[in-house]
Design a protein around this motif. Structure first.
Motif, PDB file in Angstrom:
ATOM      1  N   LEU A 151       0.809  -1.214   0.000  1.00 17.85           N
ATOM      2  CA  LEU A 151       0.000   0.000   0.000  1.00 17.85           C
ATOM      3  C   LEU A 151       0.844   1.267   0.000  1.00 17.85           C
ATOM      4  O   LEU A 151       1.888   1.340   0.641  1.00 17.85           O
ATOM      5  CB  LEU A 151      -0.906   0.012   1.233  1.00 17.85           C
ATOM      6  N   THR A 152       0.340   2.254  -0.711  1.00 17.41           N
ATOM      7  CA  THR A 152       0.837   3.620  -0.602  1.00 17.41           C
ATOM      8  C   THR A 152      -0.316   4.471  -0.093  1.00 17.41           C
ATOM      9  O   THR A 152      -1.354   4.580  -0.757  1.00 17.41           O
ATOM     10  CB  THR A 152       1.327   4.167  -1.955  1.00 17.41           C
ATOM     11  N   VAL A 153      -0.153   5.028   1.091  1.00 14.23           N
ATOM     12  CA  VAL A 153      -1.205   5.862   1.680  1.00 14.23           C
ATOM     13  C   VAL A 153      -0.924   7.311   1.327  1.00 14.23           C
ATOM     14  O   VAL A 153       0.180   7.810   1.537  1.00 14.23           O
ATOM     15  CB  VAL A 153      -1.268   5.673   3.206  1.00 14.23           C
ATOM     16  N   HIS A 154      -1.920   7.987   0.780  1.00 12.26           N
ATOM     17  CA  HIS A 154      -1.789   9.381   0.354  1.00 12.26           C
ATOM     18  C   HIS A 154      -2.569  10.285   1.309  1.00 12.26           C
ATOM     19  O   HIS A 154      -3.584   9.878   1.875  1.00 12.26           O
ATOM     20  CB  HIS A 154      -2.331   9.563  -1.066  1.00 12.26           C
ATOM     21  N   GLN A 155      -2.095  11.510   1.447  1.00 11.91           N
ATOM     22  CA  GLN A 155      -2.804  12.501   2.257  1.00 11.91           C
ATOM     23  C   GLN A 155      -3.500  13.532   1.377  1.00 11.91           C
ATOM     24  O   GLN A 155      -3.913  14.594   1.849  1.00 11.91           O
ATOM     25  CB  GLN A 155      -1.827  13.193   3.215  1.00 11.91           C
ATOM     26  N   ASP A 156      -3.631  13.208   0.097  1.00 11.78           N
ATOM     27  CA  ASP A 156      -4.323  14.067  -0.859  1.00 11.78           C
ATOM     28  C   ASP A 156      -4.752  13.205  -2.037  1.00 11.78           C
ATOM     29  O   ASP A 156      -4.637  11.972  -2.001  1.00 11.78           O
ATOM     30  CB  ASP A 156      -3.428  15.231  -1.324  1.00 11.78           C
ATOM     31  N   PHE A 157      -5.257  13.856  -3.100  1.00 10.33           N
ATOM     32  CA  PHE A 157      -5.660  13.136  -4.303  1.00 10.33           C
ATOM     33  C   PHE A 157      -4.882  13.625  -5.520  1.00 10.33           C
ATOM     34  O   PHE A 157      -5.357  13.508  -6.657  1.00 10.33           O
ATOM     35  CB  PHE A 157      -7.170  13.290  -4.532  1.00 10.33           C
ATOM     36  N   ASP A 158      -3.686  14.113  -5.307  1.00 14.36           N
ATOM     37  CA  ASP A 158      -2.871  14.578  -6.425  1.00 14.36           C
ATOM     38  C   ASP A 158      -2.539  13.438  -7.384  1.00 14.36           C
ATOM     39  O   ASP A 158      -2.260  13.680  -8.561  1.00 14.36           O
ATOM     40  CB  ASP A 158      -1.575  15.221  -5.913  1.00 14.36           C
ATOM     41  N   TRP A 159      -2.559  12.202  -6.881  1.00 12.01           N
ATOM     42  CA  TRP A 159      -2.256  11.055  -7.743  1.00 12.01           C
ATOM     43  C   TRP A 159      -3.339  10.823  -8.796  1.00 12.01           C
ATOM     44  O   TRP A 159      -3.148   9.998  -9.716  1.00 12.01           O
ATOM     45  CB  TRP A 159      -2.058   9.793  -6.907  1.00 12.01           C
ATOM     46  N   TRP A 160      -4.462  11.502  -8.687  1.00 10.63           N
ATOM     47  CA  TRP A 160      -5.483  11.398  -9.736  1.00 10.63           C
ATOM     48  C   TRP A 160      -4.949  11.873 -11.081  1.00 10.63           C
ATOM     49  O   TRP A 160      -5.454  11.464 -12.129  1.00 10.63           O
ATOM     50  CB  TRP A 160      -6.698  12.235  -9.349  1.00 10.63           C
ATOM     51  N   VAL A 161      -3.964  12.749 -11.070  1.00 13.76           N
ATOM     52  CA  VAL A 161      -3.406  13.308 -12.307  1.00 13.76           C
ATOM     53  C   VAL A 161      -1.979  12.790 -12.464  1.00 13.76           C
ATOM     54  O   VAL A 161      -1.199  12.830 -11.508  1.00 13.76           O
ATOM     55  CB  VAL A 161      -3.404  14.850 -12.265  1.00 13.76           C
ATOM     56  N   PRO A 162      -1.592  12.282 -13.644  1.00 13.50           N
ATOM     57  CA  PRO A 162      -0.225  11.790 -13.838  1.00 13.50           C
ATOM     58  C   PRO A 162       0.806  12.875 -13.548  1.00 13.50           C
ATOM     59  O   PRO A 162       0.567  14.067 -13.776  1.00 13.50           O
ATOM     60  CB  PRO A 162      -0.199  11.396 -15.322  1.00 13.50           C
ATOM     61  N   GLU A 163       1.941  12.453 -13.033  1.00 12.75           N
ATOM     62  CA  GLU A 163       3.017  13.385 -12.705  1.00 12.75           C
ATOM     63  C   GLU A 163       3.459  14.148 -13.953  1.00 12.75           C
ATOM     64  O   GLU A 163       3.643  13.568 -15.024  1.00 12.75           O
ATOM     65  CB  GLU A 163       4.195  12.615 -12.111  1.00 12.75           C
ATOM     66  N   ASP A 168      -6.783  20.506 -15.899  1.00 17.17           N
ATOM     67  CA  ASP A 168      -7.593  21.676 -16.250  1.00 17.17           C
ATOM     68  C   ASP A 168      -8.195  22.258 -14.972  1.00 17.17           C
ATOM     69  O   ASP A 168      -8.238  21.601 -13.930  1.00 17.17           O
ATOM     70  CB  ASP A 168      -8.674  21.298 -17.271  1.00 17.17           C
ATOM     71  N   PRO A 169      -8.648  23.497 -15.020  1.00 15.84           N
ATOM     72  CA  PRO A 169      -9.118  24.175 -13.802  1.00 15.84           C
ATOM     73  C   PRO A 169     -10.211  23.426 -13.043  1.00 15.84           C
ATOM     74  O   PRO A 169     -10.218  23.405 -11.813  1.00 15.84           O
ATOM     75  CB  PRO A 169      -9.634  25.522 -14.325  1.00 15.84           C
ATOM     76  N   GLN A 170     -11.138  22.780 -13.763  1.00 18.96           N
ATOM     77  CA  GLN A 170     -12.212  22.073 -13.083  1.00 18.96           C
ATOM     78  C   GLN A 170     -11.675  20.873 -12.303  1.00 18.96           C
ATOM     79  O   GLN A 170     -12.061  20.638 -11.150  1.00 18.96           O
ATOM     80  CB  GLN A 170     -13.259  21.608 -14.096  1.00 18.96           C
ATOM     81  N   VAL A 171     -10.766  20.115 -12.917  1.00 14.84           N
ATOM     82  CA  VAL A 171     -10.176  18.964 -12.230  1.00 14.84           C
ATOM     83  C   VAL A 171      -9.350  19.429 -11.037  1.00 14.84           C
ATOM     84  O   VAL A 171      -9.398  18.850  -9.953  1.00 14.84           O
ATOM     85  CB  VAL A 171      -9.313  18.145 -13.202  1.00 14.84           C
ATOM     86  N   ALA A 172      -8.582  20.512 -11.233  1.00 14.43           N
ATOM     87  CA  ALA A 172      -7.759  21.040 -10.147  1.00 14.43           C
ATOM     88  C   ALA A 172      -8.631  21.468  -8.971  1.00 14.43           C
ATOM     89  O   ALA A 172      -8.279  21.245  -7.801  1.00 14.43           O
ATOM     90  CB  ALA A 172      -6.920  22.202 -10.649  1.00 14.43           C
ATOM     91  N   ALA A 173      -9.781  22.086  -9.267  1.00 15.34           N
ATOM     92  CA  ALA A 173     -10.687  22.517  -8.202  1.00 15.34           C
ATOM     93  C   ALA A 173     -11.275  21.319  -7.463  1.00 15.34           C
ATOM     94  O   ALA A 173     -11.429  21.341  -6.237  1.00 15.34           O
ATOM     95  CB  ALA A 173     -11.803  23.373  -8.788  1.00 15.34           C
ATOM     96  N   THR A 174     -11.585  20.241  -8.198  1.00 17.21           N
ATOM     97  CA  THR A 174     -12.123  19.036  -7.571  1.00 17.21           C
ATOM     98  C   THR A 174     -11.098  18.405  -6.637  1.00 17.21           C
ATOM     99  O   THR A 174     -11.419  17.983  -5.514  1.00 17.21           O
ATOM    100  CB  THR A 174     -12.540  18.022  -8.646  1.00 17.21           C
ATOM    101  N   ILE A 175      -9.851  18.339  -7.091  1.00 14.39           N
ATOM    102  CA  ILE A 175      -8.789  17.766  -6.265  1.00 14.39           C
ATOM    103  C   ILE A 175      -8.579  18.609  -5.011  1.00 14.39           C
ATOM    104  O   ILE A 175      -8.413  18.077  -3.908  1.00 14.39           O
ATOM    105  CB  ILE A 175      -7.479  17.658  -7.068  1.00 14.39           C
ATOM    106  N   GLU A 176      -8.601  19.916  -5.161  1.00 12.64           N
ATOM    107  CA  GLU A 176      -8.401  20.793  -4.014  1.00 12.64           C
ATOM    108  C   GLU A 176      -9.544  20.655  -3.015  1.00 12.64           C
ATOM    109  O   GLU A 176      -9.319  20.631  -1.798  1.00 12.64           O
ATOM    110  CB  GLU A 176      -8.290  22.245  -4.488  1.00 12.64           C
ATOM    111  N   GLN A 177     -10.770  20.532  -3.512  1.00 16.00           N
ATOM    112  CA  GLN A 177     -11.923  20.357  -2.621  1.00 16.00           C
ATOM    113  C   GLN A 177     -11.815  19.044  -1.858  1.00 16.00           C
ATOM    114  O   GLN A 177     -12.084  18.986  -0.649  1.00 16.00           O
ATOM    115  CB  GLN A 177     -13.215  20.382  -3.444  1.00 16.00           C
ATOM    116  N   ALA A 178     -11.413  17.969  -2.559  1.00 18.52           N
ATOM    117  CA  ALA A 178     -11.253  16.684  -1.897  1.00 18.52           C
ATOM    118  C   ALA A 178     -10.131  16.736  -0.872  1.00 18.52           C
ATOM    119  O   ALA A 178     -10.219  16.135   0.199  1.00 18.52           O
ATOM    120  CB  ALA A 178     -10.979  15.600  -2.941  1.00 18.52           C
TER     121      ALA A 178
END
Length: 306
Positions: A151-163, A168-178
């Motif tokens: 397991l890799t435990v994350h403290q955010d959802f930045d992994w939703w987007v490839p490194e 795009d702004p909508q995806v970035a806003a969703t990640i920030e809200q999560a």
């Protein structure tokens, strides 16, 4: 004087309709698999990922029988709570979600269907809901049943987007809200001999450990009752047994913890409690009167998630 209401139709339909609805509900409950991940070495962590871990990933070890075209990553939740997606890139990877918007009667069959879907889907595709079939492949058929999850435990959802990819702004806003809603979590590493999956979470005013256990529910409840009666149902100073819940055929004891202490500071106390609990599980003598009272009290505080 008006007509008597004694024989008037009651709200909610007639008796036959209510009986039919009750029968349908019972049939649906019967079809649901009580312990979907039984027999898998990673059963306890799979239950945790599906029920309460906010953000974690693990690359699955696929069974040799699966003609693997690409690697598959199991994730707690994917964007939109979809069942699966194939990330585009030079080497596309398949992702399957444990926490999904549309749930079937057998989570093990649903995840298996999602894994198989990733092997033939095009890069950039996503699967809203897994299409498992009765008698079809289950999770033990498509992954190595004896393999634990790395397991890799994350403290955010930045992994939703490839490194290296700018969302795009909508995806970035969703990640920030999560990210704002996520609670810091950690899997306590108690060593190779530890039983079950203890997960720590910082909930703000309190921290908790939810310890998913593989034992039979009734046997584990008796062991908890023995510890409660003897004063051993705790994880050391700054901890308190909060109750337990049932999910996917397993019992999960929960402890409230001092939030000022980091997850790693509870490892020693967790090992000690794990040893006490294992010893209590091994006892096969009938419960004493005090232990029976403890059992009844613990059951009254137990809830069922599914």
């Amino acid at each position: 004087m008006g007509k008597s209401k004694r024989n008037s139709p009651k709200p909610g339909g007639n008796r036959a309709q209510r009986l039919a609805e009750r029968k349908a509900a019972l049939e649906q409950a019967t079809q649901s698999v009580t312990r979907p991940f039984e027999g898998l070495a990673a059963e306890c962590d799979l239950v945790a990922l599906r029920e309460f871990v906010p953000s974690a990933t693990a690359t699955l070890k696929l069974a040799p029988e699966v003609a693997a075209e690409r690697p598959v990553v199991l994730a707690t939740v994917l964007p939109g709570a979809v069942a699966a997606l194939v990330r585009a890139g030079d080497e596309p990877s398949g992702y399957v979600g444990a926490q999904v918007q549309y749930q079937g009667d057998d989570p093990a069959a649903d995840i298996a269907a999602a894994i198989l879907w990733t092997q033939s889907a095009e890069a950039g595709d996503s699967l809203q809901a897994a299409q498992s079939v009765a008698g079809g492949p289950r999770l033990a058929d498509v992954i190595d049943p004896g393999a634990d999850l790395e397991l890799t435990v994350h403290q955010d959802f930045d992994w939703w987007v490839p490194e290296g990819v700018q969302p795009d702004p909508q995806v970035a806003a969703t990640i920030e809200q999560a990210k704002q809603a996520i609670m810091p979590s950690a899997r306590l590493d108690l060593g190779a001999d530890a039983i079950g999956a203890p997960w720590w979470v910082d909930a703000g005013e309190k921290a908790h450990v939810r310890w998913v256990r593989p034992e039979n529910e009734d046997d584990l409840m008796l062991a908890l009752a023995r510890l409660h009666a003897s004063g051993g149902l705790h994880m050391g100073e700054g901890s308190r047994f909060a109750g337990s819940f049932r999910t996917h055929g397993l019992l999960v004891p929960v402890f409230d913890l001092d939030p000022e202490r980091h997850a790693n500071e509870w490892i020693g106390a967790a090992k000690e409690f794990g040893a006490r609990l294992a010893a209590a599980v091994a006892v096969d003598a009938p419960l004493s009167a005090e232990e029976r009272r403890s059992r009844d009290g613990l059951r009254s505080r137990q809830v069922t998630l599914r």
